[in-house]
Motif scaffolding. Structure first.
Motif, mmCIF file in Angstrom:
data_model
loop_
_atom_site.group_PDB
_atom_site.id
_atom_site.type_symbol
_atom_site.label_atom_id
_atom_site.label_comp_id
_atom_site.label_asym_id
_atom_site.label_seq_id
_atom_site.Cartn_x
_atom_site.Cartn_y
_atom_site.Cartn_z
ATOM 1 N N VAL A 101 16.094 -48.198 -4.634
ATOM 2 C CA VAL A 101 15.824 -48.455 -3.218
ATOM 3 C C VAL A 101 16.960 -47.922 -2.353
ATOM 4 N N VAL A 102 18.197 -48.192 -2.765
ATOM 5 C CA VAL A 102 19.357 -47.688 -2.013
ATOM 6 C C VAL A 102 19.377 -46.169 -2.036
ATOM 7 N N SER A 103 19.079 -45.569 -3.177
ATOM 8 C CA SER A 103 19.019 -44.114 -3.269
ATOM 9 C C SER A 103 17.923 -43.544 -2.371
ATOM 10 N N ASN A 104 16.817 -44.277 -2.248
ATOM 11 C CA ASN A 104 15.695 -43.817 -1.429
ATOM 12 C C ASN A 104 15.994 -43.855 0.072
ATOM 13 N N TRP A 105 16.710 -44.901 0.522
ATOM 14 C CA TRP A 105 16.796 -45.172 1.946
ATOM 15 C C TRP A 105 18.180 -44.974 2.556
ATOM 16 N N PHE A 106 19.191 -44.589 1.738
ATOM 17 C CA PHE A 106 20.540 -44.389 2.262
ATOM 18 C C PHE A 106 21.073 -43.035 1.809
ATOM 19 N N PRO A 107 21.817 -42.323 2.664
ATOM 20 C CA PRO A 107 22.404 -41.039 2.263
ATOM 21 C C PRO A 107 23.505 -41.234 1.238
ATOM 22 N N LEU A 108 23.834 -40.169 0.523
ATOM 23 C CA LEU A 108 24.697 -40.232 -0.655
ATOM 24 C C LEU A 108 26.027 -40.927 -0.401
ATOM 25 N N ARG A 109 26.735 -40.562 0.662
ATOM 26 C CA ARG A 109 28.074 -41.095 0.887
ATOM 27 C C ARG A 109 28.081 -42.431 1.623
ATOM 28 N N SER A 110 26.923 -43.039 1.822
ATOM 29 C CA SER A 110 26.850 -44.337 2.510
ATOM 30 C C SER A 110 26.154 -45.390 1.659
ATOM 31 N N VAL A 140 3.874 -56.889 -0.052
ATOM 32 C CA VAL A 140 3.204 -56.684 1.232
ATOM 33 C C VAL A 140 4.059 -55.868 2.202
ATOM 34 N N VAL A 141 5.368 -56.105 2.200
ATOM 35 C CA VAL A 141 6.238 -55.551 3.243
ATOM 36 C C VAL A 141 6.924 -54.248 2.836
ATOM 37 N N TYR A 142 7.451 -54.166 1.596
ATOM 38 C CA TYR A 142 8.283 -53.012 1.230
ATOM 39 C C TYR A 142 7.435 -51.782 0.911
ATOM 40 N N ARG A 143 7.921 -50.611 1.330
ATOM 41 C CA ARG A 143 7.305 -49.335 0.969
ATOM 42 C C ARG A 143 8.393 -48.344 0.563
ATOM 43 N N ASP A 144 8.104 -47.511 -0.450
ATOM 44 C CA ASP A 144 8.984 -46.411 -0.807
ATOM 45 C C ASP A 144 8.795 -45.284 0.205
ATOM 46 N N PRO A 145 9.845 -44.508 0.463
ATOM 47 C CA PRO A 145 9.697 -43.427 1.436
ATOM 48 C C PRO A 145 8.803 -42.302 0.910
ATOM 49 N N VAL A 146 8.026 -41.709 1.787
ATOM 50 C CA VAL A 146 7.208 -40.542 1.473
ATOM 51 C C VAL A 146 7.777 -39.374 2.275
ATOM 52 N N LYS A 147 8.346 -38.403 1.567
ATOM 53 C CA LYS A 147 9.062 -37.321 2.258
ATOM 54 C C LYS A 147 8.181 -36.585 3.263
ATOM 55 N N ALA A 148 6.904 -36.436 2.933
ATOM 56 C CA ALA A 148 6.008 -35.699 3.826
ATOM 57 C C ALA A 148 5.822 -36.417 5.159
ATOM 58 N N ASP A 149 6.023 -37.728 5.166
ATOM 59 C CA ASP A 149 5.829 -38.502 6.392
ATOM 60 C C ASP A 149 7.098 -38.646 7.221
ATOM 61 N N LEU A 150 8.221 -38.134 6.722
ATOM 62 C CA LEU A 150 9.485 -38.272 7.439
ATOM 63 C C LEU A 150 9.609 -37.212 8.527
ATOM 64 N N THR A 151 10.242 -37.581 9.627
ATOM 65 C CA THR A 151 10.530 -36.605 10.663
ATOM 66 C C THR A 151 11.722 -35.750 10.238
ATOM 67 N N GLU A 152 11.971 -34.684 10.988
ATOM 68 C CA GLU A 152 13.099 -33.819 10.676
ATOM 69 C C GLU A 152 14.415 -34.579 10.772
ATOM 70 N N ALA A 153 14.553 -35.440 11.790
ATOM 71 C CA ALA A 153 15.777 -36.227 11.952
ATOM 72 C C ALA A 153 15.962 -37.193 10.782
ATOM 73 N N GLU A 154 14.863 -37.789 10.291
ATOM 74 C CA GLU A 154 14.943 -38.726 9.169
ATOM 75 C C GLU A 154 15.319 -37.997 7.886
ATOM 76 N N ARG A 155 14.760 -36.814 7.662
ATOM 77 C CA ARG A 155 15.123 -36.044 6.468
ATOM 78 C C ARG A 155 16.574 -35.592 6.527
#
Length: 445
Positions: free
Chosen positions: A132-141, A193-208
């Motif tokens: 989850v941390v790898s999915n939602w946080f950048p490498l150095r954070s 019900v609440v948690y979702r894994d990120p889907v790269k195709a649905d991310l905006t350019e700023a989010e990627r």
């Protein structure tokens, strides 16, 4: 410069998902350790009610650790392939049912089975959290969020005697199992019900840009893990350094986790009332240690020439501190000084745990974070399963002094394993052309 600055800004939708994920990981982690600790708190009542010997109680206490450790090997690959949402959600349901069934058992054999299933169910918790941390946080954070979800373990251990003792005193030991099991089922529903894994195709350019700015394009686009990918991790010295190193850290931590009350009463001659209060103090220090370590390891990683070396060095420093402070804890006559040293050791033990999981997110290819983290955790819980047995044997044969010093020696060997074997990240083999990788890959063996 503007691009680098924009990568530091957290997009609102990402921030919301980070908050939801860490909150639920924290709650599930506390319940995870409350469930593990229920038997220890209810120890004397269970023994009396089921007419168990001390030997049978030792087997019962260790049953969880063996199934938990063995399940770490396959569960990481499953988390990487299926995703943390379903693996952790299913694990919550299974372990909560096993925990509740502990209140229904009427024999030693059925209780052992319930604890074995509890270990199986709880095995996805920390590999899922790492993913989850790898999915939602950048490498150095990733150090700070890793410290947050790791802080749930010492917090759960510290809360167990305070919360569960009240239930046992006012109701019955079986209600401690019923209610903690019910709480886990509620959290399982909320998580699914609440948690979702990120889907790269649905991310905006700023989010990627925020999530993957620190990673190579090949690593950010890594495919789903296969069995061959998982097996290949064992061909790298880095994997073995993490497995053996974490065994040393968790061994010494579990010496205190399983034997601290008995040590304070037997070797330090504290009263039962004093032991209860004194034993809680080090684990609250451990809660603080996990939080602080995540933040510190992020600072070190951002100032180091590589995120891997920064995280590894944080781990080694914490483990060496555990060794240094265990020696006076074993040898001094003053109970106050001994307890202060033990508090520092547990502070550093939980700091090292946070560093270990954040190290996995920095070392592993993106599609094998949970796989590598769970292999490391397998080594850790081999140490955790051996610690209570060896400590009890050494203390019974000689005294607690050599038992604690043995733990310090094992932790020292673990620190050296990290220092000497963990040097560079594991490459994403399938992202690199075969002719270039074939020869160097063997050099990591």
């Amino acid at each position: 410069m503007n691009e680098a600055h924009s990568a530091l800004l957290v997009p609102p939708r990402i921030r919301r998902q980070q908050t939801i994920a860490l909150t639920l990981l924290m709650i599930s982690g506390v319940i995870n350790y409350l469930d593990r600790g229920t038997l220890a708190v209810a120890n004397e009542f269970v023994r009396a009610d089921l007419n168990l010997s001390l030997g049978e109680m030792g087997i019962l206490l260790s049953a969880f650790s063996w199934s938990y450790a063995l399940c770490q090997l396959p569960v990481g690959a499953l988390v990487d392939r299926i995703g943390p949402r379903w693996l952790l959600g299913g694990g919550l349901v299974l372990w909560s049912l096993a925990q509740a069934s502990g209140g229904l058992v009427s024999s030693f054999g059925w209780f052992v089975l319930a604890r074995v299933i509890l270990g199986i169910g709880e095995s996805p918790q920390f590999p899922s959290a790492a993913r989850v941390v790898s999915n939602w946080f950048p490498l150095r954070s990733r150090g700070t969020p890793t410290g947050i979800f790791n802080s749930a373990s010492p917090l759960g251990i510290a809360l167990a005697p305070l919360c569960l003792s009240v239930l046992i005193a006012n109701l019955d030991w079986r209600w401690a199992f019923y209610l903690t099991g019910a709480a886990g089922l509620v959290v399982a529903v909320i998580w699914l019900v609440v948690y979702r894994d990120p889907v790269k195709a649905d991310l905006t350019e700023a989010e990627r840009l925020y999530l993957y700015a620190d990673e190579s394009p090949a690593k950010a686009a890594a495919p789903k893990v296969t069995f061959a990918d998982w097996r290949a991790l064992f061909s790298y010295g880095t994997t073995w350094g993490m497995l053996l190193g974490y065994m040393g850290s968790v061994y010494l931590n579990w010496v205190y986790l399983t034997w601290l009350p008995g040590y304070l009463r037997t070797a330090r001659h504290m009263s039962l009332e004093m032991t209860g209060a004194a034993a809680a103090v080090p684990f609250f220090c451990g809660f603080v240690g996990a939080l602080v370590a995540g933040w510190v390891s992020d600072r070190i990683a951002k100032r180091s020439r590589s995120a891997v070396l920064g995280r590894r060095n944080s781990m080694v420093i914490a483990m060496l501190g555990m060794v240094v402070f265990t020696v006076p804890a074993a040898l001094v006559d003053s109970n106050v000084i001994a307890l202060a040293c033990i508090s520092i050791v547990i502070f550093l033990a939980n700091a090292s745990s946070a560093c270990a999981w954040s190290l996995a997110t920095a070392v592993a290819p993106a599609n094998r974070v949970a796989s590598l983290g769970s292999i490391q955790n397998f080594g850790g819980f081999l140490g955790g399963a051996l610690a209570p047995i060896l400590t009890g044997y050494i203390a019974q044969t000689w005294s607690f002094q050599p038992a604690l010093l043995t733990g310090a020696g094992i932790a020292l060997v673990g620190a050296l394993a990290y220092l000497l074997l963990v040097r560079k990240p594991i490459p994403e083999a399938r992202a690199t052309p075969a002719p270039v990788v074939a020869a160097p890959a063997v050099s990591h063996v």
